[in-house]
Design an enzyme around this catalytic site. Structure first.
Site, PDB file in Angstrom:
ATOM      1  N   ARG A  10      54.131 -16.515  51.142  1.00 37.57           N
ATOM      2  CA  ARG A  10      55.565 -16.279  51.394  1.00 37.57           C
ATOM      3  C   ARG A  10      56.103 -15.079  50.620  1.00 37.57           C
ATOM      4  O   ARG A  10      57.281 -14.738  50.709  1.00 37.57           O
ATOM      5  CB  ARG A  10      56.383 -17.541  51.100  1.00 37.57           C
ATOM      6  CG  ARG A  10      56.684 -17.788  49.641  1.00 37.57           C
ATOM      7  CD  ARG A  10      57.536 -19.018  49.438  1.00 37.57           C
ATOM      8  NE  ARG A  10      57.764 -19.242  48.029  1.00 37.57           N
ATOM      9  CZ  ARG A  10      58.932 -19.074  47.420  1.00 37.57           C
ATOM     10  NH1 ARG A  10      59.988 -18.745  48.113  1.00 37.57           N
ATOM     11  NH2 ARG A  10      59.045 -19.282  46.123  1.00 37.57           N
ATOM     12  N   MET A  12      55.875 -10.819  49.563  1.00 31.20           N
ATOM     13  CA  MET A  12      56.000  -9.603  50.370  1.00 31.20           C
ATOM     14  C   MET A  12      54.708  -9.368  51.179  1.00 31.20           C
ATOM     15  O   MET A  12      54.742  -9.267  52.402  1.00 31.20           O
ATOM     16  CB  MET A  12      56.186  -8.461  49.371  1.00 31.20           C
ATOM     17  CG  MET A  12      57.123  -7.375  49.594  1.00 31.20           C
ATOM     18  SD  MET A  12      58.767  -7.596  50.111  1.00 31.20           S
ATOM     19  CE  MET A  12      58.678  -7.216  51.811  1.00 31.20           C
ATOM     20  N   ARG A 103      39.333  -6.118  40.808  1.00 34.64           N
ATOM     21  CA  ARG A 103      38.866  -4.961  41.601  1.00 34.64           C
ATOM     22  C   ARG A 103      37.708  -4.188  41.002  1.00 34.64           C
ATOM     23  O   ARG A 103      36.791  -3.787  41.701  1.00 34.64           O
ATOM     24  CB  ARG A 103      40.023  -3.968  41.815  1.00 34.64           C
ATOM     25  CG  ARG A 103      40.912  -4.316  42.954  1.00 34.64           C
ATOM     26  CD  ARG A 103      41.980  -3.246  43.160  1.00 34.64           C
ATOM     27  NE  ARG A 103      43.114  -3.825  43.848  1.00 34.64           N
ATOM     28  CZ  ARG A 103      44.374  -3.468  43.638  1.00 34.64           C
ATOM     29  NH1 ARG A 103      44.658  -2.516  42.770  1.00 34.64           N
ATOM     30  NH2 ARG A 103      45.335  -4.065  44.307  1.00 34.64           N
ATOM     31  N   GLN A 163      57.009   5.933  45.996  1.00 37.46           N
ATOM     32  CA  GLN A 163      56.652   4.569  46.367  1.00 37.46           C
ATOM     33  C   GLN A 163      57.873   3.659  46.564  1.00 37.46           C
ATOM     34  O   GLN A 163      58.805   3.665  45.770  1.00 37.46           O
ATOM     35  CB  GLN A 163      55.698   3.989  45.307  1.00 37.46           C
ATOM     36  CG  GLN A 163      54.448   4.853  45.159  1.00 37.46           C
ATOM     37  CD  GLN A 163      53.381   4.287  44.251  1.00 37.46           C
ATOM     38  OE1 GLN A 163      52.680   5.056  43.618  1.00 37.46           O
ATOM     39  NE2 GLN A 163      53.222   2.983  44.180  1.00 37.46           N
ATOM     40  N   SER A 166      59.754  -2.188  47.842  1.00 38.99           N
ATOM     41  CA  SER A 166      59.026  -3.408  48.220  1.00 38.99           C
ATOM     42  C   SER A 166      57.610  -3.434  47.647  1.00 38.99           C
ATOM     43  O   SER A 166      56.976  -4.488  47.614  1.00 38.99           O
ATOM     44  CB  SER A 166      58.977  -3.551  49.742  1.00 38.99           C
ATOM     45  OG  SER A 166      58.387  -2.404  50.308  1.00 38.99           O
ATOM     46  N   ARG A 269      58.475   5.552  41.634  1.00 35.29           N
ATOM     47  CA  ARG A 269      59.163   4.564  42.487  1.00 35.29           C
ATOM     48  C   ARG A 269      60.465   5.177  42.973  1.00 35.29           C
ATOM     49  O   ARG A 269      61.239   5.721  42.156  1.00 35.29           O
ATOM     50  CB  ARG A 269      59.475   3.308  41.653  1.00 35.29           C
ATOM     51  CG  ARG A 269      60.126   2.200  42.432  1.00 35.29           C
ATOM     52  CD  ARG A 269      59.174   1.359  43.221  1.00 35.29           C
ATOM     53  NE  ARG A 269      58.234   0.644  42.369  1.00 35.29           N
ATOM     54  CZ  ARG A 269      57.046   0.200  42.791  1.00 35.29           C
ATOM     55  NH1 ARG A 269      56.646   0.403  44.030  1.00 35.29           N
ATOM     56  NH2 ARG A 269      56.246  -0.455  41.959  1.00 35.29           N
TER      57      ARG A 269
END
Ligand code: NAP
Length: 372
Positions: A10, A12, A103, A163, A166, A269
Site C-alpha cells: 500500500r 508508493m 543490493r 528527483q 514521491s 530533490r
C-alpha cells in the site's frame, strides 16, 4: 501452486506494483497471493479476483516461512529486521525486494531485465535466492543509455538529477502538496490582487516557509518553492548515498567487477510529483556521429522514446507531466558538447515508480514463476 507474499503493497512503490499487476493480469497466473502489513494486520486486504482476506502480520516469521516467494516494497528497515531472522530460521525461499539493504551483497542480484536478463537467468540456475530492484535513478539511467553501455562506448558519465517528491515515499509526496496548500491558502489574497507588490508576495511566501506551522516533518525543509540538494545518508567521501549508488549499483547491474565505468554527479530533490529527470554528460571512448548515438539510444529497448533536440518538442515531451504514469523512458537534448567531440549531452525523464522501482520487480516475479 507457489505461495507469494506481498509486503509494502500500500506504499508508493507497492501501490504502483499492484496497479501494474492488475493491468497485466498477473493475478490470474498460477500462484496464490498473500498480503501482509506492518501496521494493519487483521484489517481487510486488497480485493484480488473478487476475493478479500484479512492482512497477515509482516513480522510473523512462522507465517512468512510458509511462503515460496516474498516480494517486499516495505523499505530497508523492514528488510534489515526481518530478512536475517527469516534466513536464520532456515527459510530458503526467493526474496524480491525494492529496498537497497541487500543490493550490494554477493548473494543478491540487482534486477533490471532489459539490461541484465542473462545474469538473471544465470543466477536462477546457480540457485541465487535474492533479487533486488536497483536504485531508481540508476535503473532509469541504464534504461536511457543502455545502447551506449551495451556497445562499451562509455568512458564515464556525470548524472545531475532532478528527483520527484514521491521518490521519498507516500507521506513525503503528501507533504509536498500540503506545503503548496499551506502557502496558497496563506497568501491567496495577495496572489489574487494583481496590483499588489510582487516583492511583498515574494517576502510573504519566503517567510511562511520559515514558520513553525509550515509542514516539513518528513522532508525537514521547504521543497515547494525550493529544492533539496541532498538525498539519503552522508558517505565518508562527501557524496550522498544516492550519488554513491550510481557507480556501485550501475557497474554491478552491468556485470562489472568493481567500478569499471566511473559514474558520479549531484542528486537533487525537486518539487515534481513523480518521475526522476537526469542531465547527463557522457564521455565516449571515441568520437562517433551524433546520429549513430541517437540510433544506439533509441534502438536499445522498446521503452526508450527519443525526443528530437528541438524546443517545442522538448518542452512538450521531455518532462515529468508527459512521462508520469507511463513506461516511457524519454531521452532528449542529445547533442555534442563544446567540451570536445567525444562529449555528449543528454537529458532523460523516467517514472521512478515504474521502471525505477515496481516494474523490474513485477517482471522478476514473472521470470521466477515461469522458470522455477
Ligand atoms: P512508502 O510509500 O513510505 O511505503 C512504505 C510503507 O509505509 C507502506 O507499505 C505502509 O506499510 C507504510 N505506510 C505508512 N503510512 C502510509 C500511508 N499514509 N500511505 C501508504 N503507506 C503508508 O515507501 P516507498 O516509497 O513505496 O518505498 C518502499 C521502498 O522502495 C524503499 O526501500 C524505497 O527506498 C524503495 N524505492 C522507492 C522508490 C520511490 O520512488 N518511492 C523508488 C525505488 C525504490 P504498512 O501497510 O505495513 O503500514
Amino acid at each position: 501452486m507457489k505461495k507469494v507474499g506481498f509486503i509494502g503493497w500500500r506504499g508508493m512503490v507497492g501501490s504502483v506494483l499492484m496497479q501494474r499487476m492488475h493491468e497485466e493480469k498477473d493475478f490470474e497466473k498460477s500462484f496464490t497471493p498473500y498480503f501482509y502489513s506492518t501496521s494493519q494486520a487483521g484489517l481487510q486486504g486488497p480485493e484480488i479476483n473478487g476475493q478479500q482476506s484479512p492482512l497477515e502480520n509482516a513480522f510473523d516469521i512462522e507465517s512468512l516461512k510458509a511462503l515460496d516467494v516474498i516480494l517486499t516494497c516495505q523499505g530497508g528497515d523492514y528488510t534489515n529486521e526481518v530478512y536475517p531472522k527469516l534466513r536464520e530460521s532456515g527459510w530458503n525461499g526467493y526474496w524480491i525486494d525494492a529496498a537497497s539493504s541487500l543490493r550490494m551483497n554477493d548473494d543478491s542480484l540487482i534486477v533490471l531485465d532489459p539490461i541484465n536478463k542473462k545474469s538473471i537467468d544465470q543466477a536462477l540456475n546457480q540457485g541465487i535466492k535474492n533479487y533486488v530492484g536497483g536504485n531508481c535513478t540508476v535503473s532509469l539511467m541504464l534504461m536511457a543509455l543502455g545502447g551506449l553501455f551495451e556497445q562499451d562506448l562509455v568512458e564515464w558519465v556525470s548524472s545531475m538529477t532532478y528527483q520527484a517528491a514521491s521518490g521519498a515515499g507516500a507521506q513525503n509526496m503528501r507533504e509536498m502538496l500540503e506545503q503548496m496548500l499551506y502557502l496558497s491558502e496563506q497568501s491567496k489574497t495577495i496572489i489574487r490582487d494583481a496590483s499588489s507588490n510582487i516583492l511583498e508576495l515574494d517576502q510573504l511566501v519566503t517567510e511562511l516557509t520559515k514558520t513553525k506551522e509550515f509542514p516539513k516533518k518528513h522532508f525537514g525543509a521547504a521543497l515547494t518553492t525550493s529544492l533539496i540538494p541532498w538525498i539519503d545518508k552522508e558517505m565518508p567521501n562527501g557524496q550522498s548515498k544516492e550519488e554513491w549508488k550510481g557507480a556501485q549499483e550501475g557497474n554491478k547491474i552491468l556485470g562489472h567487477q568493481g567500478i569499471k565505468i566511473p559514474i558520479d554527479g549531484t542528486c537533487v530533490r525537486i518539487a515534481s510529483l513523480r518521475c526522476h529527470s537526469q542531465a547527463f554528460t557522457i564521455k565516449l571512448k571515441k568520437d562517433i556521429d551524433i546520429s549513430e548515438v541517437e540510433d544506439l539510444i533509441q534502438n536499445h529497448n522498446p521503452w526508450v522514446k527519443l525526443v528530437e533536440n528541438q524546443k517545442q518538442q522538448t518542452i512538450d515531451e521531455l518532462c515529468p507531466t508527459a512521462v508520469s504514469g507511463t513506461l516511457d523512458i524519454a531521452v532528449g537534448r542529445v547533442r555534442k558538447m563544446n567540451l570536445g567531440k567525444d562529449f555528449i549531452n543528454a537529458f532523460s525523464v523516467g517514472d521512478q515508480l515504474l521502471w525505477g522501482a515496481a516494474e523490474p520487480l513485477r517482471r522478476m516475479l514473472n521470470i521466477l514463476l515461469a522458470q522455477t
